[in-house]
Design an enzyme around this catalytic site. Sequence first.
Site, PDB file in Angstrom:
ATOM      1  N   SER A 273       0.778  -1.207  -0.093  1.00  0.00           N
ATOM      2  CA  SER A 273      -0.030   0.003  -0.251  1.00  0.00           C
ATOM      3  C   SER A 273       0.831   1.090   0.073  1.00  0.00           C
ATOM      4  O   SER A 273       1.782   1.499  -0.801  1.00  0.00           O
ATOM      5  CB  SER A 273      -1.077  -0.006   1.265  1.00  0.00           C
ATOM      6  OG  SER A 273      -1.792   0.770   1.157  1.00  0.00           O
TER       7      SER A 273
ATOM      8  N   ARG B 104     -11.887   6.497  10.178  1.00  0.00           N
ATOM      9  CA  ARG B 104     -11.552   5.008  10.172  1.00  0.00           C
ATOM     10  C   ARG B 104     -12.663   4.151   9.682  1.00  0.00           C
ATOM     11  O   ARG B 104     -12.341   3.149   9.020  1.00  0.00           O
ATOM     12  CB  ARG B 104     -11.301   4.633  11.692  1.00  0.00           C
ATOM     13  CG  ARG B 104     -10.820   3.191  11.981  1.00  0.00           C
ATOM     14  CD  ARG B 104      -9.565   2.812  10.843  1.00  0.00           C
ATOM     15  NE  ARG B 104      -8.885   1.844  11.352  1.00  0.00           N
ATOM     16  CZ  ARG B 104      -7.779   1.112  10.849  1.00  0.00           C
ATOM     17  NH1 ARG B 104      -7.293   1.939   9.925  1.00  0.00           N
ATOM     18  NH2 ARG B 104      -7.019   0.281  11.049  1.00  0.00           N
TER      19      ARG B 104
ATOM     20  N   ASP C 230      -9.021  -6.066  -4.687  1.00  0.00           N
ATOM     21  CA  ASP C 230      -8.626  -4.711  -4.195  1.00  0.00           C
ATOM     22  C   ASP C 230      -8.974  -3.747  -5.089  1.00  0.00           C
ATOM     23  O   ASP C 230      -8.531  -3.382  -6.163  1.00  0.00           O
ATOM     24  CB  ASP C 230      -7.061  -4.638  -4.075  1.00  0.00           C
ATOM     25  CG  ASP C 230      -6.589  -3.479  -3.332  1.00  0.00           C
ATOM     26  OD1 ASP C 230      -7.287  -2.488  -3.097  1.00  0.00           O
ATOM     27  OD2 ASP C 230      -5.319  -3.450  -3.099  1.00  0.00           O
TER      28      ASP C 230
ATOM     29  N   HIS D 119      -8.157  -4.864  -0.433  1.00  0.00           N
ATOM     30  CA  HIS D 119      -6.788  -4.359   0.142  1.00  0.00           C
ATOM     31  C   HIS D 119      -6.190  -4.886   1.124  1.00  0.00           C
ATOM     32  O   HIS D 119      -5.000  -5.138   1.305  1.00  0.00           O
ATOM     33  CB  HIS D 119      -7.066  -2.896   0.062  1.00  0.00           C
ATOM     34  CG  HIS D 119      -5.928  -2.109   0.250  1.00  0.00           C
ATOM     35  ND1 HIS D 119      -4.722  -2.073  -0.783  1.00  0.00           N
ATOM     36  CD2 HIS D 119      -5.238  -1.278   1.231  1.00  0.00           C
ATOM     37  CE1 HIS D 119      -3.985  -1.149  -0.448  1.00  0.00           C
ATOM     38  NE2 HIS D 119      -4.004  -0.843   0.584  1.00  0.00           N
ATOM     39  N   ASP D 120      -6.953  -5.243   2.170  1.00  0.00           N
ATOM     40  CA  ASP D 120      -6.680  -5.910   3.375  1.00  0.00           C
ATOM     41  C   ASP D 120      -5.628  -7.116   3.074  1.00  0.00           C
ATOM     42  O   ASP D 120      -4.851  -7.571   3.981  1.00  0.00           O
ATOM     43  CB  ASP D 120      -7.493  -6.366   4.248  1.00  0.00           C
ATOM     44  CG  ASP D 120      -7.692  -5.082   5.396  1.00  0.00           C
ATOM     45  OD1 ASP D 120      -6.900  -4.089   5.641  1.00  0.00           O
ATOM     46  OD2 ASP D 120      -8.899  -5.530   6.156  1.00  0.00           O
TER      47      ASP D 120
END
Lengths: 376, 376
Positions: free
Chosen positions: A149, A219, A316, A349-350
């Site tokens: 990332s 968040r 992602d 993405h994680d």
Amino acid sequence: MASLGPVSAQFMRFEQPLPLQSGTVLPDYTLAYETYGTLNATRSNAVLVCHALNAGHHVAGIDDKGSAGWWDNLVGPGKPLDTDRFFVIGINNPGSCFGSTGPMHLNPATGRAWGADFPVVTVEDWVDAQARLVERLGITQLAAVLGGSLGGMQALAWTLRYPDRVRHCIAVATAPNLSAQNIAFNEVARRAIVTDPEFHGGHFYEHGVVPRRGLRVARMIGHITYLSDDAMEAKFGREMREAERHWSTQEIEFQIESYLRHQGDKFSDYFDANTYLLITRALDYFDPAREHGGDLARAFAVARGKRFLLVSFTTDWRFAPARSREIVKALVDNRIDVSYAEIDAPHGHDAFLLDDERYHRVMRAYFERVGQGCDV
Amino acid sequence: MASLGPVSAQFMRFEQPLPLQSGTVLPDYTLAYETYGTLNATRSNAVLVCHALNAGHHVAGIDDKGSAGWWDNLVGPGKPLDTDRFFVIGINNPGSCFGSTGPMHLNPATGRAWGADFPVVTVEDWVDAQARLVERLGITQLAAVLGGSLGGMQALAWTLRYPDRVRHCIAVATAPNLSAQNIAFNEVARRAIVTDPEFHGGHFYEHGVVPRRGLRVARMIGHITYLSDDAMEAKFGREMREAERHWSTQEIEFQIESYLRHQGDKFSDYFDANTYLLITRALDYFDPAREHGGDLARAFAVARGKRFLLVSFTTDWRFAPARSREIVKALVDNRIDVSYAEIDAPHGHDAFLLDDERYHRVMRAYFERVGQGCDV
């Protein structure tokens, strides 16, 4: 596989100001870092790991608080990035809130906390700060620089800024710059933070408060973009917290609401609001093609002779595979040696932080190759 | 094509309380509505248009304030929904903030504004309210009910709740329920609003303030989900507002930031925070398959004999084509007559409001068919 066991942060102070891309400097600062494994006699087995938004120098092992490093599944003895073989360095970037000099520390010019006056730092500034630390460790060339990332952007920037000081670049789930949509999500998060009345123009430390509401919203937005639509659907779907509806606009009805609120609450307990602004802005600004008229291939011309591994994940949507392919194309256009793996993973993405077998197999194989270039 | 020219809102009061799905009632309420065209002698040419979040009864023509209706490109003389042929009704739903009874109006039980105590309303409740108004207009069966997005959910609900009172259902850019990701975005927007200190538990009217910060963030999030990634990239990309960077985390650097802030500011000037909560919650709750064990086909069994047009847009990631296809499948499983058009349009969810030639051609053709069933 064995874990590294207890690890401790080290701190290195730099009295020489760091010149920043913005034209100003970061005066007298300290960087927190950790190292794992042993530097070999020729100092040729060092791998630097760069962090993203919500992470720091504690990459692997168990720290004083009992917390595992954020990439502990990847880095350790016998793991894909094998600390029995490599000397691995994790550094916390300046501006962050995990130990290095940041907005919560004293501005020597004013004697009060930096707050929102902390200088704007960029990916390139972080790489400069990292390069100084690496140099002080007596390492003239890294075997590899690795990041996911935003960390991947730093890994790429190393090859552009210090091509002679790095042999391999491993950039995972990253992009050559942010899209309009990426910037948009960052901007909403920033607006949520700075319009929180408890932000106090970034000087909330003096008021003994934290802009928690803004941080929570930031968040929650982040979490939506880290997960794939499918992963969220599989994990939460429309599952209700209780069988009966409450018929309320504010109570929690769905499990996904509970999850997001919990993530927001946790984050607002430890993350610094000014750091959130700084790091998202560094993401926005990163754009190595910019000074080459938008031509990414021209930007990477200086990296000829380096070797690259790019990894992306099919689901992602934050930094989609197409963004990694742009980088691959720019490298290929320069006849640079690049391996590229597009991992079919459901987590969005994680995924770059998760222990996916195919992904880790690719990483392990590549680090085998990196290791062959180290004198042992 | 000619526009309708000046149109005026009408108001209809209902003294009989409206029973709500939550088990409570909406006492004495008023609905704002507009009509265009002429009801024919057999009252068989009426088309009801249902609105989504940020719209109301002002569907077409120019109102007293000089504003064109929100679907004026679709509805008017000679337009795809031709007001020379059809009698078109736009109704503002209760709980909204555009003229019908909503949270900013007085709660007869307390003598103060409803605020956050306005009863939770659902898509089905809205359809019930619409059905009463349509009945009072002397219409026993609608030629068609039409809506996009949340409006499409209402159109679908008509066929489930009042199958005898509607012949055709046209549901555009909609879904059979919200995904976890959809709910997640709604929840973040709601948290931004209710944690704004100026929300005052929904009773901000009494404090003479508006939770603008929360509304702005909510709208910015919304806008990201209305546009496709590609459309946002094409329209804004990484374009800077000025050639030189400001090196600031809070000033506007990118045009996309400027656009989003502007949209947020505009919205917070006129939209009601409690309405935002109510409407997003109605979206969350909508799930006609729920009382049929999750079986959408069983839910639509009651709609046999009705005719449907479903339209989706390829780049709509809020209510993606796959969601429309779920509805089409449930209809086909019931051997219900359904036409389905998946329009290749770049604009994302917003496309349903835009003047896309292929889309409007489909709508025109379908309304031709609806018209053939009306006695003229």
